[in-house]
Design an enzyme around this catalytic site. Structure first.
Site, short mmCIF file in Angstrom:
data_model
loop_
_atom_site.label_atom_id
_atom_site.label_comp_id
_atom_site.label_asym_id
_atom_site.label_seq_id
_atom_site.Cartn_x
_atom_site.Cartn_y
_atom_site.Cartn_z
N ASN A 151 133.40 0.65 35.09
CA ASN A 151 134.67 1.34 34.34
C ASN A 151 135.17 0.25 33.00
O ASN A 151 136.33 0.42 32.78
CB ASN A 151 135.50 1.85 34.95
CG ASN A 151 135.25 2.87 36.04
OD1 ASN A 151 135.38 2.71 37.16
ND2 ASN A 151 134.50 4.06 35.46
N ARG A 205 125.86 7.23 44.79
CA ARG A 205 126.51 8.10 45.79
C ARG A 205 125.99 9.22 46.05
O ARG A 205 124.88 9.62 45.16
CB ARG A 205 128.18 8.09 45.28
CG ARG A 205 128.84 7.09 45.07
CD ARG A 205 130.21 7.18 44.18
NE ARG A 205 129.81 7.41 42.90
CZ ARG A 205 130.55 7.48 41.80
NH1 ARG A 205 132.06 7.52 42.36
NH2 ARG A 205 130.48 7.70 40.47
#
Length: 386
Positions: free
Chosen positions: A126, A258
């Protein structure tokens, strides 16, 4: 024996990072463990000296608390210097920064955590670490305070150390295990690191103050990184396509992270990467071929007549809309190129309405990022292919 000596010298700071460019994966992991241990020891000593039994929590934020795209005049101000000093207080001993930690209000106190999320201290996720580099570099150029330049150099040295022997970067370094250790294109992690290295290597603003020695290391790291980009571009039936969101650090194959992020081609990250690659001067013939192939894949897989938007209840939906587009699925199935979506149970679907509402609303399943590649490609093609 030479490798062992080189590793010891590197850990002690007596050897430049680029001298260990032939390191093995085992040596790389040993370096990671050493840096992690050093970070933990330094914080434990600080906590003890503060007299606190438990560390103070770091202040959370959904963003970094400052605008790295502020005007040049802003970086001349006392406010920019105040924020830059707060950023310095959150730099880890290893040289990086955390994400989702507010670095705009007040400097970190002794014994206060270096980040909000324990497993992202430090990280490249990020925009963390790269964002702080840009802010500190611009503040240094405006105010000439050596401490800002020194912090930038430490962070770039960490980026170079964090590079896998095969040329890619993990999401976090020191390594934290699991999918965080994969070569990570997701959320532009690797692309942002390449941008920093390119600016450091070429002396491009705002990193024109980087020393000649570090610039040389940055160039070597950049070259390895570009080769990793070429090595990880997914090839289907002998034809280059784009990239996955993550790739295995050893096999270089695309891999899922994920549970709701399937093994697939990642359009948003690939588009941002190609935009960066098109800015490089004197690209090799192989790199030109990679850019052309990615452009052609984007051009062939546009979706028209659909819009990804919020309905009257505030939920994300994909709806038919005349004249809408182009859109691309965030993830596309390798081989068929069909958009795919995932859910928290690990299931993979072709229809976004087949997954849970929580995942529909909590993830950007469609993107228009590749539109910029298609827009900029003709000028790049004219300059480099004609």
């Amino acid at each position: 024996m030479y490798r062992l000596i080189a590793l010891i010298l590197l850990l002690s700071g007596a050897l430049p990072a680029f001298a260990a460019s032939e390191q093995t994966l085992q040596e790389y992991r040993a370096l990671s463990s050493s840096l992690a241990d050093a970070d933990q020891r330094a914080f434990a000593q600080e906590l003890e000296a503060s007299g606190r039994a438990e560390p103070l929590a770091a202040p959370p934020t959904n963003r970094f608390g400052f605008d790295p795209d502020a005007s040049d005049d802003f970086f001349k101000t006392a406010e920019a210097r105040r924020i830059a000093d707060i950023i310095l207080s959150y730099q880890t001993p290893s040289g990086g920064w955390s994400k989702r930690t507010d670095m705009s209000v007040t400097a970190r106190k002794p014994g206060q955590m270096l980040g909000v999320e324990e497993h992202y201290i430090p990280t490249f996720d990020n925009g963390a670490t790269t964002t702080q580099i840009w802010f500190l570099a611009r503040t240094y150029n405006a105010q000439q305070k050596p401490r800002y330049a020194q912090a930038v150099a430490r962070a770039i040295e960490l980026i170079i150390k964090a590079q896998y022997p095969g040329g890619g970067w993990p999401q976090n370094f020191p390594l934290t295990g699991g999918y965080h250790d994969y070569i990570t294109y997701n959320d532009e992690a690797m692309g942002k690191l390449l941008q920093v290295l390119e600016s450091a290597a070429t002396g491009r603003a705002p990193l024109q103050f980087i020393s000649a020695g570090l610039a040389t290391q940055a160039q070597q790291s950049l070259d390895k990184g570009i080769q990793a980009v070429l090595d990880t571009q997914v090839i289907v039936e002998g034809k280059r396509t784009i990239w996955g969101a993550q790739h295995d650090a050893e096999t270089l194959a695309p891999i899922n992270a994920r549970k709701f992020e399937p093994v697939a081609l990642a359009t948003a990250e690939s588009a941002d990467l190609v935009e960066f690659l098109m800015t490089l001067e004197n690209p090799s013939d192989t790199l030109k071929q990679a850019i052309v192939a990615a452009h052609d894949w984007f051009a062939a897989n546009r979706i028209y007549g659909y819009s990804w938007e919020k309905d009257q209840n505030g939920h994300n939906v994909l709806i038919r809309k005349e004249g809408a587009g182009p859109l691309w699925g965030r993830f596309c199935e390798i081989g068929s190129n069909r958009p795919v979506v995932g859910d928290r149970d690990g299931s993979v679907h072709y229809d976004v309405m087949d997954i849970s509402q929580e995942r529909r609303d909590g993830y950007a399943w469609y993107t228009n990022n590749p539109k910029e590649v298609l827009k900029k490609f003709p000028a790049w093609e004219k300059q480099h292919l004609q």
